[in-house]
Structure formats: C-alpha cells, structure tokens
Design a protein around this motif. Structure first.
Motif, PDB file in Angstrom:
ATOM      1  N   UNK A 142       0.815  -1.214   0.000  1.00  0.00           N
ATOM      2  CA  UNK A 142       0.000   0.000   0.000  1.00  0.00           C
ATOM      3  C   UNK A 142       0.848   1.263   0.000  1.00  0.00           C
ATOM      4  N   UNK A 143       2.011   1.211   0.623  1.00  0.00           N
ATOM      5  CA  UNK A 143       2.882   2.375   0.642  1.00  0.00           C
ATOM      6  C   UNK A 143       3.447   2.651  -0.757  1.00  0.00           C
ATOM      7  N   UNK A 144       3.757   1.595  -1.502  1.00  0.00           N
ATOM      8  CA  UNK A 144       4.373   1.752  -2.827  1.00  0.00           C
ATOM      9  C   UNK A 144       3.352   1.954  -3.953  1.00  0.00           C
ATOM     10  N   UNK A 145       2.165   1.384  -3.794  1.00  0.00           N
ATOM     11  CA  UNK A 145       1.211   1.337  -4.911  1.00  0.00           C
ATOM     12  C   UNK A 145       0.768   2.699  -5.429  1.00  0.00           C
ATOM     13  N   UNK A 146       0.462   3.703  -4.578  1.00  0.00           N
ATOM     14  CA  UNK A 146      -0.026   4.981  -5.115  1.00  0.00           C
ATOM     15  C   UNK A 146       0.916   5.640  -6.111  1.00  0.00           C
TER      16      UNK A 146
ATOM     17  N   UNK B 215      -7.929   8.229  -8.381  1.00  0.00           N
ATOM     18  CA  UNK B 215      -9.184   7.480  -8.264  1.00  0.00           C
ATOM     19  C   UNK B 215      -9.030   5.994  -8.569  1.00  0.00           C
ATOM     20  N   UNK B 216      -7.809   5.517  -8.840  1.00  0.00           N
ATOM     21  CA  UNK B 216      -7.601   4.084  -9.045  1.00  0.00           C
ATOM     22  C   UNK B 216      -7.233   3.432  -7.718  1.00  0.00           C
ATOM     23  N   UNK B 217      -7.683   2.199  -7.546  1.00  0.00           N
ATOM     24  CA  UNK B 217      -7.387   1.452  -6.328  1.00  0.00           C
ATOM     25  C   UNK B 217      -7.471  -0.027  -6.632  1.00  0.00           C
ATOM     26  N   UNK B 218      -7.151  -0.841  -5.641  1.00  0.00           N
ATOM     27  CA  UNK B 218      -7.178  -2.289  -5.823  1.00  0.00           C
ATOM     28  C   UNK B 218      -7.668  -2.943  -4.543  1.00  0.00           C
ATOM     29  N   UNK B 219      -8.281  -4.103  -4.701  1.00  0.00           N
ATOM     30  CA  UNK B 219      -8.638  -4.929  -3.545  1.00  0.00           C
ATOM     31  C   UNK B 219      -7.753  -6.171  -3.567  1.00  0.00           C
TER      32      UNK B 219
ATOM     33  N   UNK C 168      -5.700   3.849  -1.338  1.00  0.00           N
ATOM     34  CA  UNK C 168      -6.569   4.936  -0.886  1.00  0.00           C
ATOM     35  C   UNK C 168      -5.876   5.787   0.177  1.00  0.00           C
ATOM     36  N   UNK C 169      -5.281   5.130   1.160  1.00  0.00           N
ATOM     37  CA  UNK C 169      -4.622   5.834   2.267  1.00  0.00           C
ATOM     38  C   UNK C 169      -3.337   5.092   2.608  1.00  0.00           C
ATOM     39  N   UNK C 170      -2.185   5.762   2.453  1.00  0.00           N
ATOM     40  CA  UNK C 170      -0.896   5.104   2.692  1.00  0.00           C
ATOM     41  C   UNK C 170      -0.674   4.776   4.166  1.00  0.00           C
TER      42      UNK C 170
END
Length: 462
Positions: free
Chosen positions: A296-300, A306-310, A353-355
């Motif tokens: 999650x820290x690296x993904x953004x 507005x893109x995200x992943x589950x 969404x939130x790091x």
C-alpha cells in the motif's frame, strides 16, 4: 372556360365558312341530296361533333333549309325541322354560334352551352389525365434512375459502413455508376482495408499481451499441504485480476488474489505492477497485514487518481496448518471446515486509498479436507438477461454443496453454474477463482484443531 368557348366559336365559324364556300361552288341552288352529300364529306362526323350535337341553318337566297346534326347526318323535313328546332331552343340555352354569309348563301352553326361546357370539360380532363400519365411515367423513370444511380449504391455504402462499425472489416469496393459515389466507395474500401490491417496488428499485440499476463500467473502451482485449482477468465483480452503464490523466507507460503478497478489494458498494466509489488513485499516475510502495508505504501506511486485495488492474502504454514488471513476490501473468502462454513470478511480498506492504512490479520487452523474459496467480484456481480446478479450467497452455497467432490470438479461446478447464469451475455468483469484444499499438515497428515497443539506439531515435524 371563356377562352375555350371563344376558340370553339371560331371553329364553328370556320366550319360554316367551309360549308358556305362549298355551296357557292354549286351551279344551282342546293337540294336535300346535295346538302347531305356536302355535309357527309365535311368534318361534321368527327368525334368532337358527335360529342356535341349542333343545329345548322342553311339559307339560299329566300329559301331556308334547317338541318339538325347529332350522331347521324340527316336533312329534316320542314315539319320535323320545326319540331326539332323548337326542342333545340327549349332544351338549353344556345351558347356558341358560328356564322357565314356571302351572296345568296347563309350558314349558321350553333351548339348548346351545356354541350360546349361538357365537351370542354372532357378536353380538360383528357388533357389533365394525359399530363398525369406522362408525369407518372416520368416519375417511374426518375425513380428507376434514382434507384440505379443513387438509392441502391447508397444503401450498399451504408451497409458497408455498418459492417465496419461492427468490426467486420476488409469490405470490398462497391462499383457505382455515379463518379462521386464511386469515389466515396473507394475511400470506404481503403479505410476498411487500413482498419483491417490495424485490427490484425492490435489482435496480434493483444494475444502477446495475454500470453505475457498468463505467464505472470503461477504455472501448475504446487504448495506443500495444499491442493490448488484455479479459473481465470478476463472480460477482454487481458484482465485487471491477478493472483500469485510466493514461497516466503520462513518456509511459509503467501497466496494472494487481487482485483484492480476496471478491466482491459489499463487495469492489466496496473495488475502487472501490483503483482511485482506483492512478490517483492512477500520476500521480507511477515503476516498478511504487514505485506498489505508494504504494498500500500508503494502502490499509489504507480496508480492514477481514483484508481485502487482490492486484495485477499493468505499465509500458509504447511508444517503446522497455521493459516493467517487479511483482506483489503476484497470479496469474502469462504472457509469450509469440519465445524461448518465460515466467511472471512475484509479486514481493512482497499489498497491505494490511504498510505497510512493498517490491516488486521486473523488466525485460523486447517485440518485435512478443509477448503478455501477465493474469488474476485466479477463472480458475484455477473448479470443475467434479467439484470440479476449471481450473488455471494450462491457462490458459498454451490461451493459448500460440492464439498464431497474432487476439488477440480467442485470448481468446475461453480464455473458451470456461473456460465448458465450469464447465458450468451459477454462477461461484465474479469473472473478469477482460486479453490484450495488442505491435504496434509507437517508432511504427516496430522490434524491440528487448536493453537495449543502447535508445539506438538512442530516437535513431530522435527
């Protein structure tokens, strides 16, 4: 009507002049036989005269000869002449008169107004009908010309464009008589050929992309203590779903399934990046929640706004049967154990969404025969023709109902039910399914039912 009446009067005067001139040419006063022959040879027996009866008064010096002309030419006796003349005068108003008077000869030809009007109307009607007939013929000819020159070629060109819009390319050129339409047809054919070449290249590139993405997936995955069966169906050529199986440094195994928002090429590119991040984060070990935090820290830094992943993550220890679970907003994971089915729900927000997000890790213990089902939302949200979703409850019900079947058969049953639900509709979203079954623990098929047994299992393995 007035113009036609005037013309008719002139015509009667010409006929009177013709008769009078013929009488003047005689050497002697005319008698009945002479007049009958004279009138029989004139134009009084034409169709127009037959349609319009007339009264002819011929005078020779002091002698008056009355003559009535209808369908036949007859010289009337004086007694009959008086009766006919009276009937003629009383039947209708005399409307048109033609005169001729020269020397001893006087000729007067008259027609009744009603007959004249009737004849004129017939002429007008005949003329109008003739014009209408010519107009109809002209219309047919023009329509035939339009059909051949414009309508049929235009329809063919429209059909060609519709074929192109339906991705049925390589449309042949349509030959048209019109130079302009022929030029347009050439342009459409050239465009179709160009699009066909482009589509061939695109299809080739997409097949390569699909092979690359499938190559990123585990090939015949083998994990100690687990039997794994998978189903992977992109909505398009490539998918935004991806899954992975990674051997961790402490002899545990990380099994994850992810779903990027959207589908198609953009989602597939992000899915490839996400797999790289998961594989990298897994190499440092730790719990599923810790792995999610690293990703999650690296993904953004790789996603658009507005893109995200589950994602749903399992950490499996084959030596002890210990299973850890964490989920970043993903679909519930179904766990079938001897105590009954259980739904493993999300333990935190989706990724990207939130790091600063954190994810709780839950602990579970698997025994031989326990099963797990991991899916993406393309399964539950698949629609049928009635816009009804397949539903999460149905997924769990089908999986639990086939628990006594081999794992592959159980997965195929779920895929078959999903296909029957969707029918011939194209898939709404990517569909990815992972089914897992515990076949042994610690290599000795030991059953671990409580955390306190962990020490016993480890000693047995040692």
């Amino acid at each position: 009507m007035n113009r036609a009446t005037s013309e008719r009067s002139e015509a009667l005067s010409e006929q009177a002049s013709l008769i009078g001139s013929a009488l003047l040419a005689l050497d002697q006063p005319p008698n009945s036989q002479t007049i009958q022959q004279l009138l029989a040879g004139s134009h009084l027996d034409s169709s127009q005269q037959k349609a319009s009866p007339r009264w002819i008064h011929i005078g020779w010096e002091d002698q008056n000869l009355q003559y009535y002309s209808d369908s036949n030419t007859n010289l009337l006796p004086e007694s009959e002449s008086k009766r006919v003349k009276k009937d003629w005068a009383n039947s209708d108003q005399v409307g048109v008169v033609g005169h001729f008077a020269t020397g001893p000869v006087r000729v007067e030809i008259s027609e009744r107004a009603a007959d004249v009007r009737r004849a004129i109307r017939m002429e007008i009607i005949t003329h109008v009908l003739s014009l209408l007939g010519l107009a109809a013929i002209a219309t047919v000819l023009v329509n035939l010309a339009l059909v051949r020159l414009i309508i049929k070629p235009t329809r063919s060109l429209v059909s060609a464009v519709q074929r192109i819009s339906e991705n049925r390319l390589a449309v042949p050129q349509i030959q048209c008589v019109s130079r302009e339409l022929n030029t347009l047809s050439e342009s459409i054919a050239d465009m179709s050929e160009s699009l066909a070449i482009t589509e061939q290249r695109r299809a080739l590139d997409m097949r390569r992309a699909e092979k690359i993405q499938r190559h990123l997936l585990p090939q015949s995955p083998t994990v100690p203590g687990l039997t794994i069966s998978t189903h992977y169906q992109p909505a398009e050529d490539v998918a935004g779903d991806i899954y992975g199986i990674v051997a961790m440094p402490d002899d545990a195994w990380l099994i994850y399934i992810t779903d990027l928002v959207g589908h198609g090429i953009p989602a597939a590119m992000n899915a490839s990046i996400l797999k790289m991040l998961f594989d990298t984060a897994s190499m440092r070990g730790g719990s599923p929640g810790e792995v999610l935090e690293r990703v999650n820290v690296m993904l953004p830094g790789y996603l658009m706004d507005s893109e995200f992943a589950t994602a749903a993550v399992l950490r499996w220890d084959p030596a002890t049967g210990h299973l850890q679970f964490a989920s970043a907003g993903h679909e519930p994971v179904t766990l079938l154990s001897k105590v009954g089915p259980k739904s493993l729900e999300s333990t935190g927000l989706p990724l990207g969404i939130d790091t600063d997000s954190r994810w709780e890790t839950t602990e579970h213990w698997l025994q031989k025969g326990d099963r797990l089902l991991m899916v993406t939302d393309g399964v539950a949200e698949s629609h049928n023709v009635n816009e009804q979703q397949f539903g999460r409850g149905r997924i769990a019900e089908i999986f639990a109902g086939s628990v006594n079947e081999p794992l592959d058969d159980s997965l195929n049953r779920l895929v078959g039910e999903l296909g029957q639900h969707a029918g011939n509709l194209p898939p709404d979203d990517d569909v990815t399914i992972l089914a897992l079954e515990c076949n042994s623990v610690g290599g000795q098929r030991l059953e671990v039912s409580h955390p306190n047994h962990l020490r016993i299992v480890r000693e047995a393995v040692a």
